[in-house]
Scaffold this active site. Sequence first.
Site, PDB file in Angstrom:
ATOM      1  N   ASP A 287      22.259  -9.346  14.266  1.00 10.09           N
ATOM      2  CA  ASP A 287      21.681  -8.168  14.926  1.00 10.09           C
ATOM      3  C   ASP A 287      22.374  -7.846  16.253  1.00 10.09           C
ATOM      4  O   ASP A 287      21.833  -7.120  17.069  1.00 10.09           O
ATOM      5  CB  ASP A 287      20.170  -8.351  15.133  1.00 10.09           C
ATOM      6  CG  ASP A 287      19.819  -9.618  15.901  1.00 10.09           C
ATOM      7  OD1 ASP A 287      20.745 -10.391  16.239  1.00 10.09           O
ATOM      8  OD2 ASP A 287      18.626  -9.844  16.156  1.00 10.09           O
TER       9      ASP A 287
ATOM     10  N   ARG B 264      31.951  41.423  -8.983  1.00 11.90           N
ATOM     11  CA  ARG B 264      30.617  41.752  -8.470  1.00 11.90           C
ATOM     12  C   ARG B 264      30.157  43.043  -9.117  1.00 11.90           C
ATOM     13  O   ARG B 264      30.955  43.786  -9.684  1.00 11.90           O
ATOM     14  CB  ARG B 264      30.649  41.893  -6.946  1.00 11.90           C
ATOM     15  CG  ARG B 264      31.575  42.985  -6.473  1.00 11.90           C
ATOM     16  CD  ARG B 264      31.523  43.195  -4.981  1.00 11.90           C
ATOM     17  NE  ARG B 264      32.279  44.369  -4.629  1.00 11.90           N
ATOM     18  CZ  ARG B 264      33.324  44.369  -3.800  1.00 11.90           C
ATOM     19  NH1 ARG B 264      33.736  43.254  -3.227  1.00 11.90           N
ATOM     20  NH2 ARG B 264      33.936  45.497  -3.524  1.00 11.90           N
TER      21      ARG B 264
ATOM     22  N   THR C 139      17.763 -21.814  16.413  1.00 10.37           N
ATOM     23  CA  THR C 139      19.180 -21.497  16.191  1.00 10.37           C
ATOM     24  C   THR C 139      19.995 -22.743  15.826  1.00 10.37           C
ATOM     25  O   THR C 139      20.933 -22.659  15.038  1.00 10.37           O
ATOM     26  CB  THR C 139      19.774 -20.838  17.445  1.00 10.37           C
ATOM     27  OG1 THR C 139      19.402 -21.601  18.601  1.00 10.37           O
ATOM     28  CG2 THR C 139      19.277 -19.413  17.615  1.00 10.37           C
TER      29      THR C 139
ATOM     30  N   ALA D 117      35.268  40.615  -1.386  1.00  6.71           N
ATOM     31  CA  ALA D 117      34.025  40.128  -0.781  1.00  6.71           C
ATOM     32  C   ALA D 117      32.889  40.152  -1.790  1.00  6.71           C
ATOM     33  O   ALA D 117      32.823  41.039  -2.641  1.00  6.71           O
ATOM     34  CB  ALA D 117      33.674  40.982   0.425  1.00  6.71           C
TER      35      ALA D 117
ATOM     36  N   LYS E  43      15.711  -5.812   9.493  1.00  6.92           N
ATOM     37  CA  LYS E  43      16.411  -5.047  10.531  1.00  6.92           C
ATOM     38  C   LYS E  43      17.921  -5.167  10.380  1.00  6.92           C
ATOM     39  O   LYS E  43      18.666  -4.303  10.815  1.00  6.92           O
ATOM     40  CB  LYS E  43      15.970  -5.482  11.923  1.00  6.92           C
ATOM     41  CG  LYS E  43      16.517  -6.792  12.407  1.00  6.92           C
ATOM     42  CD  LYS E  43      16.241  -6.938  13.898  1.00  6.92           C
ATOM     43  CE  LYS E  43      16.465  -8.358  14.346  1.00  6.92           C
ATOM     44  NZ  LYS E  43      16.174  -8.566  15.752  1.00  6.92           N
TER      45      LYS E  43
ATOM     46  N   ARG F  28      32.739  15.741   6.162  1.00  5.50           N
ATOM     47  CA  ARG F  28      32.250  14.529   5.487  1.00  5.50           C
ATOM     48  C   ARG F  28      33.354  13.741   4.801  1.00  5.50           C
ATOM     49  O   ARG F  28      34.527  14.053   4.915  1.00  5.50           O
ATOM     50  CB  ARG F  28      31.163  14.926   4.482  1.00  5.50           C
ATOM     51  CG  ARG F  28      29.901  15.452   5.139  1.00  5.50           C
ATOM     52  CD  ARG F  28      29.011  16.143   4.132  1.00  5.50           C
ATOM     53  NE  ARG F  28      28.744  15.284   2.980  1.00  5.50           N
ATOM     54  CZ  ARG F  28      28.259  15.721   1.825  1.00  5.50           C
ATOM     55  NH1 ARG F  28      27.993  17.007   1.648  1.00  5.50           N
ATOM     56  NH2 ARG F  28      28.060  14.883   0.824  1.00  5.50           N
TER      57      ARG F  28
ATOM     58  N   TYR G 260      28.930  21.561  -7.972  1.00  8.64           N
ATOM     59  CA  TYR G 260      28.084  20.635  -8.723  1.00  8.64           C
ATOM     60  C   TYR G 260      27.316  21.412  -9.784  1.00  8.64           C
ATOM     61  O   TYR G 260      26.575  22.337  -9.469  1.00  8.64           O
ATOM     62  CB  TYR G 260      27.121  19.959  -7.733  1.00  8.64           C
ATOM     63  CG  TYR G 260      26.240  18.897  -8.327  1.00  8.64           C
ATOM     64  CD1 TYR G 260      26.768  17.916  -9.170  1.00  8.64           C
ATOM     65  CD2 TYR G 260      24.881  18.852  -8.035  1.00  8.64           C
ATOM     66  CE1 TYR G 260      25.957  16.928  -9.703  1.00  8.64           C
ATOM     67  CE2 TYR G 260      24.071  17.863  -8.567  1.00  8.64           C
ATOM     68  CZ  TYR G 260      24.609  16.902  -9.405  1.00  8.64           C
ATOM     69  OH  TYR G 260      23.800  15.927  -9.925  1.00  8.64           O
TER      70      TYR G 260
ATOM     71  N   ARG H 291       9.513  -5.868  15.194  1.00  3.69           N
ATOM     72  CA  ARG H 291       9.362  -4.718  16.084  1.00  3.69           C
ATOM     73  C   ARG H 291      10.019  -3.443  15.553  1.00  3.69           C
ATOM     74  O   ARG H 291       9.852  -2.368  16.091  1.00  3.69           O
ATOM     75  CB  ARG H 291       9.946  -5.050  17.473  1.00  3.69           C
ATOM     76  CG  ARG H 291       8.950  -5.814  18.312  1.00  3.69           C
ATOM     77  CD  ARG H 291       9.503  -6.037  19.695  1.00  3.69           C
ATOM     78  NE  ARG H 291      10.403  -7.169  19.733  1.00  3.69           N
ATOM     79  CZ  ARG H 291      11.246  -7.399  20.731  1.00  3.69           C
ATOM     80  NH1 ARG H 291      11.334  -6.564  21.739  1.00  3.69           N
ATOM     81  NH2 ARG H 291      12.027  -8.459  20.708  1.00  3.69           N
TER      82      ARG H 291
HETATM   83  C1  UD1 Z   1      18.907 -17.257  21.769  1.00  8.49           C
HETATM   84  C2  UD1 Z   1      19.424 -18.321  22.722  1.00  8.49           C
HETATM   85  C3  UD1 Z   1      19.365 -17.795  24.151  1.00  8.49           C
HETATM   86  C4  UD1 Z   1      20.149 -16.492  24.263  1.00  8.49           C
HETATM   87  C5  UD1 Z   1      19.648 -15.478  23.248  1.00  8.49           C
HETATM   88  C6  UD1 Z   1      20.524 -14.262  23.226  1.00  8.49           C
HETATM   89  C7  UD1 Z   1      18.809 -20.417  21.668  1.00  8.49           C
HETATM   90  C8  UD1 Z   1      17.897 -21.581  21.701  1.00  8.49           C
HETATM   91  N1  UD1 Z   1      18.608 -19.501  22.587  1.00  8.49           N
HETATM   92  O1  UD1 Z   1      17.548 -16.986  22.120  1.00  8.49           O
HETATM   93  O2  UD1 Z   1      19.906 -18.746  25.034  1.00  8.49           O
HETATM   94  O3  UD1 Z   1      20.037 -15.981  25.575  1.00  8.49           O
HETATM   95  O4  UD1 Z   1      19.686 -16.064  21.921  1.00  8.49           O
HETATM   96  O5  UD1 Z   1      19.941 -13.276  22.430  1.00  8.49           O
HETATM   97  O6  UD1 Z   1      19.699 -20.354  20.857  1.00  8.49           O
HETATM   98  N2  UD1 Z   1      17.842 -17.082  14.139  1.00  8.49           N
HETATM   99  C9  UD1 Z   1      17.909 -17.667  12.905  1.00  8.49           C
HETATM  100  N3  UD1 Z   1      17.121 -18.741  12.641  1.00  8.49           N
HETATM  101  C10 UD1 Z   1      16.297 -19.271  13.561  1.00  8.49           C
HETATM  102  C11 UD1 Z   1      16.232 -18.673  14.831  1.00  8.49           C
HETATM  103  C12 UD1 Z   1      17.028 -17.575  15.091  1.00  8.49           C
HETATM  104  O7  UD1 Z   1      18.657 -17.219  12.035  1.00  8.49           O
HETATM  105  O8  UD1 Z   1      15.600 -20.266  13.242  1.00  8.49           O
HETATM  106  C13 UD1 Z   1      18.685 -15.922  14.422  1.00  8.49           C
HETATM  107  C14 UD1 Z   1      17.878 -14.671  14.732  1.00  8.49           C
HETATM  108  O9  UD1 Z   1      17.666 -13.914  13.567  1.00  8.49           O
HETATM  109  C15 UD1 Z   1      18.760 -13.942  15.702  1.00  8.49           C
HETATM  110  C16 UD1 Z   1      19.472 -15.080  16.438  1.00  8.49           C
HETATM  111  O10 UD1 Z   1      19.412 -16.207  15.587  1.00  8.49           O
HETATM  112  O11 UD1 Z   1      19.733 -13.145  15.071  1.00  8.49           O
HETATM  113  C17 UD1 Z   1      18.876 -15.368  17.783  1.00  8.49           C
HETATM  114  O12 UD1 Z   1      17.514 -15.665  17.654  1.00  8.49           O
HETATM  115  P1  UD1 Z   1      16.469 -15.156  18.726  1.00  8.49           P
HETATM  116  O13 UD1 Z   1      15.149 -15.732  18.358  1.00  8.49           O
HETATM  117  O14 UD1 Z   1      16.595 -13.711  18.918  1.00  8.49           O
HETATM  118  O15 UD1 Z   1      17.030 -15.790  20.063  1.00  8.49           O
HETATM  119  P2  UD1 Z   1      16.414 -16.888  20.991  1.00  8.49           P
HETATM  120  O16 UD1 Z   1      16.326 -18.189  20.264  1.00  8.49           O
HETATM  121  O17 UD1 Z   1      15.198 -16.366  21.638  1.00  8.49           O
END
Ligand code: UD1
Length: 422
Positions: A107, A411, A83, A394, A27, A304, A358, A20
């Site tokens: 993220d 100048r 996850t 100046a 991202k 900066r 520079y 997205r």
């Molecule tokens: C997950 C949780 C959900 C929670 C939500 C919060 C699980 C099953 N669910 O949802 O309960 O409310 O996060 O945002 O865990 N990622 C990987 N590999 C994978 C899948 C995901 O690295 O195979 C990473 C994603 O890049 C992301 C994070 O894990 O940074 C969460 O994945 P995402 O798909 O956003 O969350 P959900 O599984 O939908």
Amino acid sequence: MENEEENIITLIMAAGKGTRMKSKKSKLVQKIYGKELVKRVVELAEKIGSSEIIAVVGYLREQVEAVLENRVKYAYQEELLGTGHAVMQAERYLKDKKGKAVILYGDVPIIRPETLKNLINKSVTGKEYATVLTAIYENPTGYGRIIRDEGGSIKEIVEEKDATPEQKQIKEINSGIYCFDIEALLDAIHKITPNNAQGEYYLTDVIRIMNEQGLKTGAMIVEDNTEILGVNDRSQLELLTKVLRNRINNLHMRNGVTIEDSSTTYIYDDVVIGMDTVIHPNTTIKGDVVIGENCEIGPNAYVREGCRIADNVKIGNFVELKKTIIDSGTKVPHFIYLGDCEVGKNTNIGCGTITCNYDGINKNKTLIGDNCFVGSNVNFVAPVKIGNNSKIGAGSTITEDVPENSLAIARQRQINKENYNK
Ligand code: UD1
Ligand code: CA
């Protein structure tokens, strides 16, 4: 900052896609306030005293690795099977280790370190094998819901797609941030199956599995919901930038800095500002910058990286400073660019003055002494040095050093051709 008692290994989930964002970049390497999302998460892991940080990478891993280099160790998740599966990929780093495993998302970059420390403390002192960071959302759609038993203890987490209509009414959601006992996590992770609506290995199942084994689990509700905001698209990137900006601005205000308009003031991380300094609107202070007490900065100033500004200095409107050191009492009031420059005490820099720092190849230095008066619209062609108590006429283009107590004018003389237009 270190947690003395407990060994902490932090896993950063960083394998997912970010479609997205509409970008050729992962991202996780998009920047908020000049720093990549995933780098912010690594810094967070460092701040809580992690002995090891493991990034689970997959999609566009080379971009993530280019940003994190050897600051972390890597696990590779080839297929995004959930996850729980992501954690399994990091198993070799957790095997035979004791202590806590903290799970973060690459993220979700603006959690405060204090919040994570509280989560870890709750887990340690409460002897909890899993502690989940949760939040109360008015609109919980899309998140895993926290199911508690009659006694109020967390029982399990149910994903939106697996939830019953009653469970969908629950407003307490799973942030995805956890603190686990390492051994109990490894044991439970092997018991996860993909028997659910999405056919994924859910890390969230670990909570139910531990409870079934009679292992104590817990949940901590985050006080400030903005901390657990994640980034999926560009408008969330903007939202998080705003949250971070307000947090940093508020910190400076608590420390005695006046900020006239927080909504147009951009002070990046790692900036130090002394008491009673006033920041006028539309000011950006970026990079490693130290500003003293009782200064005035802006409006429309851009300070900066590498600047050191002493006390009682005035930096006015449309002034840009880079790698510039300014001593106390000096005024840099309007339309000025100073780069790679050092200015002494009580010097006045005229309107429209610039350093030509520079030459197309190298950056060169301009040194201006104490009690100098630089007239308007002066160009300093660096390298060049102006002694103490000197004046620059100046409109001068200064290419050679000026000794102290001197007046330099460089100048063209004016020619008046009388009756020219007759
Ligand atoms: C997950 C949780 C959900 C929670 C939500 C919060 C699980 C099953 N669910 O949802 O309960 O409310 O996060 O945002 O865990 N990622 C990987 N590999 C994978 C899948 C995901 O690295 O195979 C990473 C994603 O890049 C992301 C994070 O894990 O940074 C969460 O994945 P995402 O798909 O956003 O969350 P959900 O599984 O939908
Ligand atoms: Ca000029």
